[in-house]
Design an enzyme around this catalytic site. Structure first.
Site, PDB file in Angstrom:
ATOM      1  N   CYS A  71       0.811  -1.218   0.000  1.00 49.77           N
ATOM      2  CA  CYS A  71       0.000   0.000   0.000  1.00 49.77           C
ATOM      3  C   CYS A  71       0.845   1.270   0.000  1.00 49.77           C
ATOM      4  CB  CYS A  71      -0.954   0.006   1.194  1.00 49.77           C
ATOM      5  SG  CYS A  71      -2.248  -1.253   1.098  1.00 49.77           S
ATOM      6  N   GLU A  73       2.701   2.727   2.508  1.00 53.56           N
ATOM      7  CA  GLU A  73       2.859   3.579   3.685  1.00 53.56           C
ATOM      8  C   GLU A  73       4.114   3.276   4.498  1.00 53.56           C
ATOM      9  OE1 GLU A  73       0.327   0.131   5.190  1.00 53.56           O
ATOM     10  OE2 GLU A  73       0.413   1.391   3.400  1.00 53.56           O
TER      11      GLU A  73
END
Length: 329
Positions: A71, A73
């Site tokens: 993702c 992050e």
């Protein structure tokens, strides 16, 4: 360009400071990459950007930075895993600030302890022991600001909101150093992140990550195996059921839902037509909220999605005009 080809993946294009320098200076290859990425976002939301230069900042061994997690992050070194936990800001709307900060403190300790978990792969064990990287995140941000009478679109201007994010970051950073030393471990190389949290917030009944609620009412699609006896029950109960074209022997059950935040706000007497969702918020304000989290909270990275209805998406011609007739200074 084809949704069905990579329907379960997140795709990011790696860039760095030199890429943006070349884009600003007008290099054709940099503009071609930017155009392809932005028009891809306009079509179906893919791909995103992952900035290696920013990910390397604050690293003890920046040259070892390898890639982000799926993702985006958390920037990771080779063999490293992400170690994430989240605090539900919606739970602390009517509670003292000290209780919220205690939750951030305890989550920090929990994640540091999680680095002691069983890791049979020796190369992974070595990098986890060296970096002790954690990612204390949050969700329920929109619930917190909305129930405090602050519009999401203007929350980035709120001094109270900004101060609380600073307080949370300071609490996590301090506790990470203190607790790591107590355990005889390295101080975590980085401590905070903002993950999508789209699935786990369903259990908490609040809004995902630092993003606005998607919509007041929406259709939820849940996949069932065709051999699952609950599928027949759903049909009998009147739910719409359609074949899943992306997975064999699978069907999708469609149900209409009201967002939990909308239910809570209505119960408190808040006019539903004044409650913002992602499709109501100006694009620029969503970017301001994203910028706030990047600057004040996350020392790893953040994963952030901004949704727009088709009628609010600029045309391809307008996108090109914005991209190539305006260069950021």
């Amino acid at each position: 360009r084809e949704d069905g080809t990579h329907w379960t993946t997140n795709i990011s294009v790696e860039v760095d400071e030199s890429f943006f320098e070349c884009y600003i200076e007008g290099y054709k290859w940099a503009r071609d990459v930017m155009k392809a990425v932005v028009l891809g976002k306009r079509l179906n939301g893919e791909p995103g950007f992952w900035n290696r230069s920013l990910a390397m900042k604050g690293e003890r061994d920046p040259e070892l930075m390898f890639c982000p997690n799926p993702c985006g992050e958390i920037g990771l070194q080779m063999w490293e895993n992400c170690n994430l936990g989240h605090v539900n800001l919606g739970y602390f709307v009517k509670r003292p600030k000290a209780e919220m900060l205690e939750a951030f403190r305890l989550m920090t300790r929990w994640l540091i302890r999680a680095t002691n978990g069983d890791i049979p792969q020796k190369r992974q064990r070595e990098v986890v022991d060296r970096n002790c990287r954690i990612g204390v995140g949050l969700f329920g941000y929109h619930e917190r600001v909305a129930r405090n009478g602050i519009k999401y679109s203007k929350s980035w201007e709120s001094e109270m909101v900004r101060t609380r994010l600073k307080d949370a970051f300071a609490q996590v950073s301090m506790e990470a150093a203190v607790y790591a030393i107590q355990l005889g471990k390295p101080i975590p190389v980085k401590n905070t992140a903002l993950a999508p949290t789209g699935t786990i917030v369903m259990m908490a009944g609040t809004t995902p990550s630092g993003q606005a609620m998607p919509a007041v009412w929406f259709r939820r699609l849940v996949r069932y195996s065709n051999m699952d006896p609950r599928l027949a029950v759903k049909r009998e109960e009147g739910f719409e059921v359609i074949p899943d074209d992306d997975a064999p022997n699978t069907s999708i059950v469609i149900s209409w839902c009201e967002d939990p935040l909308a239910s809570k706000m209505q119960a408190a007497g808040w006019p539903i037509d004044e409650l913002e969702c992602q499709y109501d918020i100006p694009f620029e304000d969503s970017l301001k909220v994203q910028t706030m989290f990047q600057e004040l909270y996350a020392d790893n990275s953040i994963s952030f999605t901004i949704n727009m209805t088709p009628e609010r998406v600029p045309s391809e011609e307008e996108m090109e005009r914005l991209l190539f007739n305006y260069l950021p200074g």
